[in-house]
Design a protein around this motif. Structure first.
Motif, mmCIF file in Angstrom:
data_model
loop_
_atom_site.group_PDB
_atom_site.id
_atom_site.type_symbol
_atom_site.label_atom_id
_atom_site.label_comp_id
_atom_site.label_asym_id
_atom_site.label_seq_id
_atom_site.Cartn_x
_atom_site.Cartn_y
_atom_site.Cartn_z
ATOM 1 N N PRO A 204 0.813 -1.219 0.000
ATOM 2 C CA PRO A 204 0.000 0.000 0.000
ATOM 3 C C PRO A 204 0.849 1.273 0.000
ATOM 4 N N SER A 205 1.997 1.236 0.669
ATOM 5 C CA SER A 205 2.831 2.439 0.715
ATOM 6 C C SER A 205 3.433 2.749 -0.658
ATOM 7 N N GLU A 206 3.522 1.747 -1.555
ATOM 8 C CA GLU A 206 4.029 1.986 -2.895
ATOM 9 C C GLU A 206 2.936 2.562 -3.804
ATOM 10 N N VAL A 207 1.706 2.236 -3.521
ATOM 11 C CA VAL A 207 0.601 2.674 -4.355
ATOM 12 C C VAL A 207 0.092 4.037 -3.927
ATOM 13 N N PHE A 208 -0.060 4.222 -2.618
ATOM 14 C CA PHE A 208 -0.619 5.453 -2.091
ATOM 15 C C PHE A 208 0.431 6.158 -1.247
ATOM 16 N N PRO A 209 0.715 7.409 -1.557
ATOM 17 C CA PRO A 209 1.696 8.125 -0.733
ATOM 18 C C PRO A 209 1.120 8.361 0.654
ATOM 19 N N PRO A 210 1.989 8.512 1.651
ATOM 20 C CA PRO A 210 1.476 8.761 3.005
ATOM 21 C C PRO A 210 0.738 10.095 3.056
ATOM 22 N N ARG A 211 -0.285 10.118 3.871
ATOM 23 C CA ARG A 211 -1.058 11.352 4.028
ATOM 24 C C ARG A 211 -0.247 12.348 4.845
ATOM 25 N N ARG A 212 -0.245 13.555 4.386
ATOM 26 C CA ARG A 212 0.470 14.628 5.090
ATOM 27 C C ARG A 212 -0.485 15.269 6.083
ATOM 28 N N ARG A 213 -0.042 15.397 7.297
ATOM 29 C CA ARG A 213 -0.868 16.055 8.309
ATOM 30 C C ARG A 213 -0.749 17.557 8.113
ATOM 31 N N PRO A 214 -1.850 18.270 8.247
ATOM 32 C CA PRO A 214 -1.766 19.728 8.091
ATOM 33 C C PRO A 214 -0.949 20.333 9.221
ATOM 34 N N ALA A 215 -0.231 21.360 8.866
ATOM 35 C CA ALA A 215 0.592 22.055 9.871
ATOM 36 C C ALA A 215 -0.322 22.766 10.864
ATOM 37 N N PRO A 216 -0.004 22.674 12.151
ATOM 38 C CA PRO A 216 -0.859 23.373 13.128
ATOM 39 C C PRO A 216 -0.745 24.876 12.943
ATOM 40 N N PRO A 217 -1.836 25.604 13.231
ATOM 41 C CA PRO A 217 -1.784 27.054 13.082
ATOM 42 C C PRO A 217 -0.774 27.644 14.082
ATOM 43 N N PRO A 218 -0.112 28.716 13.700
ATOM 44 C CA PRO A 218 0.864 29.318 14.622
ATOM 45 C C PRO A 218 0.158 29.830 15.880
ATOM 46 N N ALA A 219 0.788 29.621 16.992
ATOM 47 C CA ALA A 219 0.206 30.055 18.274
ATOM 48 C C ALA A 219 0.241 31.576 18.353
ATOM 49 N N GLN A 220 -0.847 32.139 18.806
ATOM 50 C CA GLN A 220 -0.906 33.602 18.945
ATOM 51 C C GLN A 220 -0.481 33.952 20.375
ATOM 52 N N ARG A 221 0.342 34.938 20.475
ATOM 53 C CA ARG A 221 0.807 35.358 21.796
ATOM 54 C C ARG A 221 -0.003 36.563 22.264
ATOM 55 N N ALA A 222 -0.343 36.525 23.486
ATOM 56 C CA ALA A 222 -1.097 37.647 24.048
ATOM 57 C C ALA A 222 -0.129 38.778 24.384
ATOM 58 N N ALA A 223 -0.511 39.971 23.982
ATOM 59 C CA ALA A 223 0.336 41.130 24.275
ATOM 60 C C ALA A 223 0.084 41.546 25.722
ATOM 61 N N GLY A 224 1.109 41.794 26.444
ATOM 62 C CA GLY A 224 0.832 42.098 27.833
ATOM 63 C C GLY A 224 1.765 42.896 28.543
#
Length: 191
Positions: A171-191
């Motif tokens: 199966p790995s030769e027929v179907f490429p591995p699924r790529r996981r989406p990159a997590p969204p960048p963490a937003q920092r709170a201004a403080g």
């Protein structure tokens, strides 16, 4: 399954042979046998692909809820290919019905499962097609004798030479591995 122009030409000649068996030529028989082998190979490939898809679906279902996006995508693909959802699919979707995609899939799967249950008593249950009978001889043909260089015996059926078995790809030769989406960048709170 789709046929190409050459395959349609062979299929047309095969139908003509069925209607007029006295006009059979060795070349026509060989072409028909090659077409039968191609159809058999396509059926085997479809069965391998279906088995792989169902095994992949089971792996994703076992890894729920972490594999939710992959599971819902695979389930939708399987449903589009004619898969009848089972009790394990319904249970998994019920547990995740707070997700709108899962809720919609649950409703679709519930309808398909009910339709399959109703069709069973009526004898219309969806069954996996059995092995297609292999085409071994055609009336009036002398397939295979050309290669042997011998005259055919009267009434001796012609048998095709078996096609060499191809190795089954992983199966790995027929179907490429699924790529996981990159997590969204963490937003920092201004403080």
């Amino acid at each position: 399954m789709a046929f190409g122009a050459d395959e349609l030409r062979v299929l047309r000649r095969a139908l003509a042979i069925a209607l007029h068996p006295s006009t059979v030529q060795d070349e026509d028989i060989q072409d028909c046998l090659r077409l039968a082998h191609s159809v058999d190979e396509a059926v085997r490939e479809r069965d391998r692909l279906r088995a792989f898809l169902l095994a992949d679906l089971a792996r994703y279902r076992a890894a729920l809820p972490g594999s939710l996006p992959g599971y819902t995508e695979l389930l939708q693909d399987a449903l589009a290919a004619g898969y009848d959802p089972g009790p394990h699919d319904l249970a998994a979707l019920r547990a995740l019905r707070s997700n709108p995609v899962c809720a919609a899939l649950l409703e679709r799967c519930r309808l398909l499962a009910e339709r399959a249950v109703r069709a069973r008593p009526a004898g219309r249950a969806k069954t996996a097609p059995g092995q297609r009978t292999r085409l071994l001889t055609l009336v009036g043909g002398r397939a295979g004798d050309k290669d042997k260089g011998a005259e055919p015996r009267p009434g001796a059926p012609a048998r095709p030479t078996p096609a060499p078995e191809r190795p089954v790809p992983k199966p790995s030769e027929v179907f490429p591995p699924r790529r996981r989406p990159a997590p969204p960048p963490a937003q920092r709170a201004a403080g």
